[in-house]
Design a protein around this motif. Structure first.
Motif, PDB file in Angstrom:
ATOM      1  N   TYR A 241       0.825  -1.219   0.000  1.00  0.00           N
ATOM      2  CA  TYR A 241       0.000   0.000   0.000  1.00  0.00           C
ATOM      3  C   TYR A 241       0.853   1.260   0.000  1.00  0.00           C
ATOM      4  O   TYR A 241       0.472   2.274  -0.610  1.00  0.00           O
ATOM      5  CB  TYR A 241      -0.965  -0.017   1.177  1.00  0.00           C
ATOM      6  CG  TYR A 241      -2.089  -1.003   0.950  1.00  0.00           C
ATOM      7  CD1 TYR A 241      -3.102  -0.728   0.037  1.00  0.00           C
ATOM      8  CD2 TYR A 241      -2.091  -2.235   1.608  1.00  0.00           C
ATOM      9  CE1 TYR A 241      -4.106  -1.639  -0.201  1.00  0.00           C
ATOM     10  CE2 TYR A 241      -3.096  -3.160   1.371  1.00  0.00           C
ATOM     11  CZ  TYR A 241      -4.093  -2.859   0.459  1.00  0.00           C
ATOM     12  OH  TYR A 241      -5.084  -3.774   0.197  1.00  0.00           O
ATOM     13  N   LEU A 242       2.016   1.219   0.639  1.00  0.00           N
ATOM     14  CA  LEU A 242       2.907   2.371   0.590  1.00  0.00           C
ATOM     15  C   LEU A 242       3.416   2.592  -0.831  1.00  0.00           C
ATOM     16  O   LEU A 242       3.394   3.717  -1.345  1.00  0.00           O
ATOM     17  CB  LEU A 242       4.092   2.175   1.542  1.00  0.00           C
ATOM     18  CG  LEU A 242       5.165   3.269   1.491  1.00  0.00           C
ATOM     19  CD1 LEU A 242       4.576   4.620   1.890  1.00  0.00           C
ATOM     20  CD2 LEU A 242       6.346   2.904   2.389  1.00  0.00           C
ATOM     21  N   GLU A 243       3.851   1.512  -1.491  1.00  0.00           N
ATOM     22  CA  GLU A 243       4.381   1.638  -2.852  1.00  0.00           C
ATOM     23  C   GLU A 243       3.268   1.951  -3.861  1.00  0.00           C
ATOM     24  O   GLU A 243       3.485   2.680  -4.831  1.00  0.00           O
ATOM     25  CB  GLU A 243       5.122   0.351  -3.253  1.00  0.00           C
ATOM     26  CG  GLU A 243       6.338   0.045  -2.389  1.00  0.00           C
ATOM     27  CD  GLU A 243       7.334   1.193  -2.380  1.00  0.00           C
ATOM     28  OE1 GLU A 243       7.562   1.802  -3.452  1.00  0.00           O
ATOM     29  OE2 GLU A 243       7.884   1.484  -1.298  1.00  0.00           O
TER      30      GLU A 243
ATOM     31  N   ALA B 255       3.105  11.678   7.222  1.00  0.00           N
ATOM     32  CA  ALA B 255       2.773  10.324   7.674  1.00  0.00           C
ATOM     33  C   ALA B 255       3.998   9.474   7.981  1.00  0.00           C
ATOM     34  O   ALA B 255       3.969   8.615   8.873  1.00  0.00           O
ATOM     35  CB  ALA B 255       1.914   9.629   6.618  1.00  0.00           C
ATOM     36  N   GLY B 256       5.095   9.690   7.218  1.00  0.00           N
ATOM     37  CA  GLY B 256       6.254   8.825   7.350  1.00  0.00           C
ATOM     38  C   GLY B 256       6.026   7.519   6.601  1.00  0.00           C
ATOM     39  O   GLY B 256       4.897   7.185   6.220  1.00  0.00           O
ATOM     40  N   GLU B 257       7.097   6.788   6.387  1.00  0.00           N
ATOM     41  CA  GLU B 257       7.007   5.514   5.659  1.00  0.00           C
ATOM     42  C   GLU B 257       6.907   4.373   6.661  1.00  0.00           C
ATOM     43  O   GLU B 257       7.656   4.304   7.631  1.00  0.00           O
ATOM     44  CB  GLU B 257       8.212   5.333   4.733  1.00  0.00           C
ATOM     45  CG  GLU B 257       8.300   6.407   3.665  1.00  0.00           C
ATOM     46  CD  GLU B 257       9.262   6.046   2.539  1.00  0.00           C
ATOM     47  OE1 GLU B 257       9.578   4.853   2.396  1.00  0.00           O
ATOM     48  OE2 GLU B 257       9.678   6.962   1.803  1.00  0.00           O
ATOM     49  N   ALA B 258       5.947   3.468   6.401  1.00  0.00           N
ATOM     50  CA  ALA B 258       5.729   2.328   7.294  1.00  0.00           C
ATOM     51  C   ALA B 258       5.000   1.238   6.518  1.00  0.00           C
ATOM     52  O   ALA B 258       4.681   1.395   5.337  1.00  0.00           O
ATOM     53  CB  ALA B 258       4.910   2.769   8.509  1.00  0.00           C
ATOM     54  N   ASN B 259       4.730   0.126   7.190  1.00  0.00           N
ATOM     55  CA  ASN B 259       3.981  -0.970   6.569  1.00  0.00           C
ATOM     56  C   ASN B 259       2.491  -0.727   6.790  1.00  0.00           C
ATOM     57  O   ASN B 259       1.907  -1.165   7.783  1.00  0.00           O
ATOM     58  CB  ASN B 259       4.395  -2.324   7.173  1.00  0.00           C
ATOM     59  CG  ASN B 259       5.848  -2.633   6.898  1.00  0.00           C
ATOM     60  OD1 ASN B 259       6.392  -2.222   5.886  1.00  0.00           O
ATOM     61  ND2 ASN B 259       6.490  -3.363   7.800  1.00  0.00           N
TER      62      ASN B 259
ATOM     63  N   THR C 178      -5.955   4.421   3.019  1.00  0.00           N
ATOM     64  CA  THR C 178      -6.700   5.222   4.004  1.00  0.00           C
ATOM     65  C   THR C 178      -5.873   5.421   5.267  1.00  0.00           C
ATOM     66  O   THR C 178      -5.839   6.514   5.847  1.00  0.00           O
ATOM     67  CB  THR C 178      -8.035   4.529   4.348  1.00  0.00           C
ATOM     68  OG1 THR C 178      -8.808   4.371   3.166  1.00  0.00           O
ATOM     69  CG2 THR C 178      -8.822   5.343   5.370  1.00  0.00           C
ATOM     70  N   GLU C 179      -5.172   4.373   5.662  1.00  0.00           N
ATOM     71  CA  GLU C 179      -4.334   4.447   6.867  1.00  0.00           C
ATOM     72  C   GLU C 179      -3.205   5.468   6.696  1.00  0.00           C
ATOM     73  O   GLU C 179      -2.824   6.163   7.643  1.00  0.00           O
ATOM     74  CB  GLU C 179      -3.756   3.076   7.201  1.00  0.00           C
ATOM     75  CG  GLU C 179      -3.007   3.064   8.532  1.00  0.00           C
ATOM     76  CD  GLU C 179      -2.381   1.702   8.843  1.00  0.00           C
ATOM     77  OE1 GLU C 179      -1.710   1.595   9.887  1.00  0.00           O
ATOM     78  OE2 GLU C 179      -2.553   0.765   8.030  1.00  0.00           O
ATOM     79  N   ILE C 180      -2.661   5.566   5.490  1.00  0.00           N
ATOM     80  CA  ILE C 180      -1.589   6.535   5.220  1.00  0.00           C
ATOM     81  C   ILE C 180      -2.096   7.948   5.490  1.00  0.00           C
ATOM     82  O   ILE C 180      -1.431   8.746   6.165  1.00  0.00           O
ATOM     83  CB  ILE C 180      -1.093   6.409   3.768  1.00  0.00           C
ATOM     84  CG1 ILE C 180      -0.465   5.039   3.536  1.00  0.00           C
ATOM     85  CG2 ILE C 180      -0.086   7.513   3.446  1.00  0.00           C
ATOM     86  CD1 ILE C 180      -0.083   4.782   2.081  1.00  0.00           C
TER      87      ILE C 180
END
Length: 558
Positions: free
Chosen positions: A252-254, A272-276, A281-283
């Motif tokens: 979802y990040l990519e 938001a920063g990068e995360a899993n 929507t979570e981003i």
């Protein structure tokens, strides 16, 4: 200069001579010489005039032209003819299957001067009405032009939509057998519904990346080539495709990164920063933002609006209640007025149809003179009784003349429920004149909608230069609606100006400019760009109910 270059130049000269109706014997002589030179077993450059004259099929006059070409790299006769011929017409001479005689009809009788206008005419079914043309010829020309467009590596969204959807389905089915738990997405410009597509970008998220790489050759629909963490290929038509493969936890990040433009992605990830992430929507939630629809991720002001939860509630196709700006067999349409109306009522479940056949200045499109306007209005009255409560509104696409006036008197204009004012001719004006021309038309009290404001044809004709702010301000001052022409070749007004129009209180209207029943489907493409521009249903004229739009027309033209 090689023989083939000489032959091409002579062939062009013969075509231009025929196009400009010069002596047919001279035309034939030059054309024959072009053929002969192309087939010669020896180089003609370096030969003397006397030697060239003796070559079978050339003669003294043509030999002199060849000598001039070899010495000056051109011919004065050719330059004179080129000066009298629009560049687009010269380009058309390279289309296989239509010679100078047919191009003369296209130019002089249909008023078409470039490839984009010709393609648009093919889509409007206008060519088959011209002398010497038929449906088969029209389709062949359309395919040739589409091939040329593709050769530039750019495609209309509408040209790739069905292919992209099918490719997505094929990859999804393939993944079921290879890696059932993987994720798949279509990203990039296509997901943002951009009007021009240069490549399709897809992404796979998998817990078994090696399995994807090991089995990519088993995907039969396309032959992919590995390129680091992605696969690349190109279709026969020249469309570039990139398939990125990432770990499932990074999907979802990519996916988000591949969708938004660079500025949008940077602004959101800074917050938001990068995360899993488990969803896009979570981003946005992590960034403290309202969810931004893909169409809006263009790096404009959408992030600022998302911070304060002020993003527009974007219009959907289902919000449309009617279709305005359409053509029938009364002018250059393919289907009758009744067929168009019944299709809208029974197949599209719409409440109304606005018929806007061409006005009298559009002679090339069988435009309506005053008598035919009255005859059409009688038919509309009859059909409205027959099809009630569905309603056909009496409209017209009135040509904006050189000075900005419309091509009917006020006595005729006042008989219409609404008037779409459009420019179809004399497009080569400077910005000041073109802007004033539109403003004059906008200030006409009978103008309801400004049609395809710039006359652009995507990938073909940029449209005339206008001062958009002045034009939009004039529409705001005169309560004139601006059209979003949904034809995939137009999509005009450009979505980049929608927000300014909406800020000024101008209504927009998603109009298909349909010339046949199938043309109503273009409203989907109009909705895509309307969403990119931030249009809501409340600001879209043809999202009004039948009563609402009836009241609007009556207030505008009491």
């Amino acid at each position: 200069m090689e023989n083939k270059a000489i032959a091409r130049t002579l062939r062009l000269l013969s075509q231009l001579m025929e196009l400009h109706d010069e002596n047919p014997f001279k035309v034939k002589s030059v054309a024959n010489a072009a053929f002969k030179v192309d087939k010669l077993p020896f180089a003609i450059a370096g030969k003397s005039a006397a030697e060239i004259e003796k070559i079978d099929g050339i003669g003294k006059s043509t030999a002199a032209k060849i000598i001039e070409l070899l010495e000056a790299q051109t011919m004065q006769e050719l330059e004179n003819l080129l000066a009298q011929t629009p560049a687009g017409i010269v380009e058309m001479l390279g289309i296989k299957g239509i010679g100078p005689k047919k191009i003369s009809v296209i130019w002089h009788e249909l008023g078409i001067e470039n490839m984009g206008e010709l393609y648009y005419a093919c889509n409007e079914n206008r060519l088959i009405e011209a002398k010497g043309f038929g449906l088969k010829t029209q389709e062949e020309i359309r395919k040739i032009i589409e091939f040329r467009m593709a050769a530039n590596g750019k495609f209309l969204y509408a040209q790739v939509e069905s292919y992209a959807d099918q490719l997505f389905e094929n990859i999804a089915l393939w993944l079921k057998d290879i890696d059932h738990g993987s994720l798949l997405g279509l990203a990039g410009d296509f997901r943002r519904k951009c009007e021009i597509i240069e490549k399709l970008e897809l992404i796979i998220g998998s817990e078994h990346i090696e399995t994807i790489f090991d089995n990519i050759a088993s995907f039969e629909a396309l032959s992919f080539n590995p390129d680091q963490d992605k696969f690349i290929t190109q279709t026969e038509s020249g469309l570039h495709i990139e398939l990125t493969v990432v770990e499932k936890q990074d999907f979802y990040l990519e996916y988000f990164k591949l969708t938004g433009n660079e500025k949008h992605v940077a602004e959101v990830l800074k917050l938001a920063g990068e995360a899993n992430y488990t969803s896009e929507t979570e981003i946005y939630q992590k960034a403290g933002l309202a969810f931004v629809e893909p169409e809006l991720r263009e790096g404009l002001d959408e992030v600022e609006l998302a911070k304060v939860n002020q993003l527009p509630q974007l219009i959907n196709y289902e919000d449309l209640k009617g279709s305005l700006h359409n053509h029938s067999t009364w002018s250059d349409g393919v289907h009758t007025l009744e067929e168009m109306a019944v299709f809208c009522k029974e197949q599209l479940n719409l409440q109304y149809l606005g018929i806007c056949d061409h006005s009298k200045s559009a002679f090339y499109a069988n435009g309506l003179n005053e008598q035919r306007v009255m005859e059409q209005h009688l038919q509309i009255d009859q059909l409205n009784q027959k099809l009630a409560p569905f309603k056909i509104f009496k409209g017209i696409e009135s040509d904006i003349l050189y000075d900005g006036s419309l091509d009917y008197s006020d006595d005729i204009l006042k008989t219409f429920d609404f008037v779409v004012a459009s420019v179809h001719s004399q497009l080569k004006m400077d910005e000041q004149k073109a802007t004033q021309r539109l403003i004059t038309a906008i200030e006409n009290p009978y103008t309801t909608i400004l049609g395809h404001p710039t006359g652009r044809l995507l990938l073909s004709r940029k449209g005339y230069d206008v001062d958009f702010k002045k034009v939009i301000d004039a529409c705001a001052a005169n309560n004139v609606v601006i059209e979003i022409n949904a034809n995939p070749l137009r999509l005009d007004l450009d979505w980049r100006w929608h927000r300014y129009a909406l800020e000024k209180g101008v209504l927009l209207s998603v109009n298909p400019d349909a010339h046949r029943k199938e043309g109503f489907n273009d409203m989907h493409f109009g909705i895509y760009v309307a969403r990119k521009g931030g249009l809501t249903a409340t600001k879209c004229l043809n999202a009004f109910t039948l009563k609402e739009i009836s009241d609007f027309f009556h207030k505008k033209h009491p």
